[in-house]
Design a protein around this motif. Structure first.
Motif, PDB file in Angstrom:
ATOM      1  N   TYR A  47       0.838  -1.208   0.000  1.00  0.00           N
ATOM      2  CA  TYR A  47       0.000   0.000   0.000  1.00  0.00           C
ATOM      3  C   TYR A  47       0.872   1.256   0.000  1.00  0.00           C
ATOM      4  CZ  TYR A  47      -3.557   3.390   1.445  1.00  0.00           C
ATOM      5  OH  TYR A  47      -4.392   4.478   1.506  1.00  0.00           O
ATOM      6  N   THR A  48       2.023   1.179   0.668  1.00  0.00           N
ATOM      7  CA  THR A  48       2.962   2.295   0.698  1.00  0.00           C
ATOM      8  C   THR A  48       3.384   2.708  -0.707  1.00  0.00           C
ATOM      9  OG1 THR A  48       3.815   1.417   2.782  1.00  0.00           O
ATOM     10  CG2 THR A  48       5.170   3.070   1.676  1.00  0.00           C
ATOM     11  N   ARG A  72       1.754   2.264  -3.627  1.00  0.00           N
ATOM     12  CA  ARG A  72       0.639   2.115  -4.569  1.00  0.00           C
ATOM     13  C   ARG A  72       0.756   3.019  -5.789  1.00  0.00           C
ATOM     14  NH1 ARG A  72      -0.551   4.694  -0.037  1.00  0.00           N
ATOM     15  NH2 ARG A  72      -1.726   6.666  -0.018  1.00  0.00           N
ATOM     16  N   ASP A  73       1.206   4.249  -5.626  1.00  0.00           N
ATOM     17  CA  ASP A  73       1.312   5.141  -6.782  1.00  0.00           C
ATOM     18  C   ASP A  73       2.399   4.664  -7.737  1.00  0.00           C
ATOM     19  OD1 ASP A  73      -0.719   6.697  -5.735  1.00  0.00           O
ATOM     20  OD2 ASP A  73       0.636   8.164  -4.821  1.00  0.00           O
ATOM     21  N   LYS A 110       5.028   1.284  11.294  1.00  0.00           N
ATOM     22  CA  LYS A 110       4.699   2.630  10.822  1.00  0.00           C
ATOM     23  C   LYS A 110       5.027   3.585  11.950  1.00  0.00           C
ATOM     24  CE  LYS A 110       0.676   2.852   8.958  1.00  0.00           C
ATOM     25  NZ  LYS A 110      -0.808   2.854   8.872  1.00  0.00           N
ATOM     26  N   GLU A 140       5.206   0.341   6.557  1.00  0.00           N
ATOM     27  CA  GLU A 140       4.086   1.020   5.922  1.00  0.00           C
ATOM     28  C   GLU A 140       4.138   2.511   6.233  1.00  0.00           C
ATOM     29  OE1 GLU A 140      -0.615   0.322   5.039  1.00  0.00           O
ATOM     30  OE2 GLU A 140      -0.014   0.351   7.151  1.00  0.00           O
ATOM     31  N   HIS A 141       3.757   3.293   5.256  1.00  0.00           N
ATOM     32  CA  HIS A 141       3.559   4.743   5.388  1.00  0.00           C
ATOM     33  C   HIS A 141       2.340   5.063   4.545  1.00  0.00           C
ATOM     34  CE1 HIS A 141       4.046   9.033   5.246  1.00  0.00           C
ATOM     35  NE2 HIS A 141       5.254   9.025   5.804  1.00  0.00           N
ATOM     36  N   ASP A 142       1.322   5.658   5.149  1.00  0.00           N
ATOM     37  CA  ASP A 142       0.058   5.852   4.438  1.00  0.00           C
ATOM     38  C   ASP A 142       0.109   6.930   3.365  1.00  0.00           C
ATOM     39  OD1 ASP A 142      -0.728   4.010   6.319  1.00  0.00           O
ATOM     40  OD2 ASP A 142      -2.613   5.009   6.794  1.00  0.00           O
ATOM     41  N   SER A 143       1.002   7.903   3.520  1.00  0.00           N
ATOM     42  CA  SER A 143       1.030   9.009   2.556  1.00  0.00           C
ATOM     43  C   SER A 143       2.450   9.524   2.360  1.00  0.00           C
ATOM     44  CB  SER A 143       0.113  10.154   3.034  1.00  0.00           C
ATOM     45  OG  SER A 143       0.455  10.533   4.361  1.00  0.00           O
ATOM     46  N   ALA A 155       5.683  11.172   0.809  1.00  0.00           N
ATOM     47  CA  ALA A 155       5.974  12.169  -0.227  1.00  0.00           C
ATOM     48  C   ALA A 155       6.778  11.521  -1.354  1.00  0.00           C
ATOM     49  CB  ALA A 155       6.734  13.343   0.380  1.00  0.00           C
ATOM     50  N   PRO A 214       7.799   7.583  -2.032  1.00  0.00           N
ATOM     51  CA  PRO A 214       7.741   6.221  -1.482  1.00  0.00           C
ATOM     52  C   PRO A 214       9.079   5.494  -1.512  1.00  0.00           C
ATOM     53  CG  PRO A 214       6.570   6.358  -3.585  1.00  0.00           C
ATOM     54  CD  PRO A 214       6.876   7.761  -3.170  1.00  0.00           C
ATOM     55  N   THR A 243      11.078   6.725   1.402  1.00  0.00           N
ATOM     56  CA  THR A 243      10.528   6.085   2.590  1.00  0.00           C
ATOM     57  C   THR A 243      10.999   4.641   2.680  1.00  0.00           C
ATOM     58  OG1 THR A 243       8.572   7.488   2.789  1.00  0.00           O
ATOM     59  CG2 THR A 243       8.360   5.233   3.600  1.00  0.00           C
TER      60      THR A 243
END
Length: 272
Positions: A34-35, A37-38, A213, A249-252, A254, A256, A259
């Motif tokens: 999910y981290t 995803r983009d 996280k 995991e990191h939800d948002s 800047a 990825p 991170t």
């Protein structure tokens, strides 16, 4: 006597030193996708390759971006990554989609189906008791299919007390430990007022996977190791908790990939 006293005094110090040199096994450091995803939406295979190059050994699958389980498995195998779990929606696992979801886990090479969240309508003590009954049923099917127990991933609202009942505790106490475990998101646990280390001690072997996280000073998300959470204190009790996978995991994020690099470097170097 002086020598004996000196040796006697040194041994506890050496034992204490050894106790603080435990590290996370490299095969246990993973990325919850999910981290990423983009980046995955743009280039799934290339993103997995970069994660492997950083040093990650495993992934938690969360969103397929148009690929089927076999396609994702081929991309994982190509770069030497291993899927350990997949997030599957609660309605899928409680409905007719359960057999296919379990088949897909086999295809991915993963062990655990994970319920990522519960519908808001279930956020009552009776709702969580119903979820516990469903988890036992899902976990039995998963075990019978040759997989591990079903896991539940928490958010902050799962730790609230409603009518004198802690919702998360309903799941801990009303599910069969052989059939149901937990993918503890340590950020959301702390955000909800819970202590991960206490969970590990009180409910041994029920937490095979973590979402690692970090929490920024303002309560937001942070790269692992850059925030306020005391991971060494948590992980000192991880063995009794049964932890086998530490999934970043990191939800948002800047960036990825930054991170991913920062978080992996911290976990690989951590001693506790």
């Amino acid at each position: 006597m002086g020598l004996a006293a000196a040796v006697g005094g040194a041994l506890p110090a050496r034992a204490a030193e050894r106790a603080h040199k435990r590290c996370i096994p490299r095969g246990g450091i993973g990325m919850h996708l999910y981290t990423m995803r983009d980046a995955l939406a743009r280039d799934f295979a290339g993103t997995l390759e970069q994660l492997a190059d950083i040093g990650y050994a495993t992934v938690g699958v969360s969103g397929r971006h148009g690929y089927d389980a076999a396609g994702i498995r081929r991309m994982l195998d190509a770069v030497g990554l291993r899927a350990v779990l997949e997030h599957v929606a609660y309605p899928t696992l409680t409905g007719t989609g359960l057999p296919q979801a379990l088949d897909d886990l086999h295809t991915l090479g993963a062990k655990w189906p994970v319920v990522p969240s519960l519908p808001g309508a279930l956020h009552t003590p009776d709702g969580f008791r119903e979820a516990a009954r469903q988890f036992n049923r899902i976990g039995r099917a998963s075990r019978e299919a040759g997989l591990g127990p079903v896991l539940f991933h928490n958010h902050g609202t799962d730790h609230v007390v409603v009518d004198g009942t802690n919702l998360y505790d309903v799941l801990l106490t009303e599910t069969d430990p052989e059939l149901v475990g937990f993918e503890l998101d340590v950020y959301w646990a702390v955000k909800g007022g819970a202590d991960p280390a206490t969970y590990f001690r009180r409910h041994a072997h029920r937490f095979p996977a973590l979402h690692v996280k970090d929490m920024a000073a303002d309560g937001g998300f942070a790269d692992v190791g850059s925030g306020t959470l005391d991971f060494a204190a948590m992980f000192a009790h991880a063995r009794v908790g049964g932890v086998r996978q530490w999934l970043v995991e990191h939800d948002s994020p800047a960036d990825p990939f930054a991170t991913a690099r920062n978080s992996y470097g911290y976990l690989a170097a951590l001693r506790y």
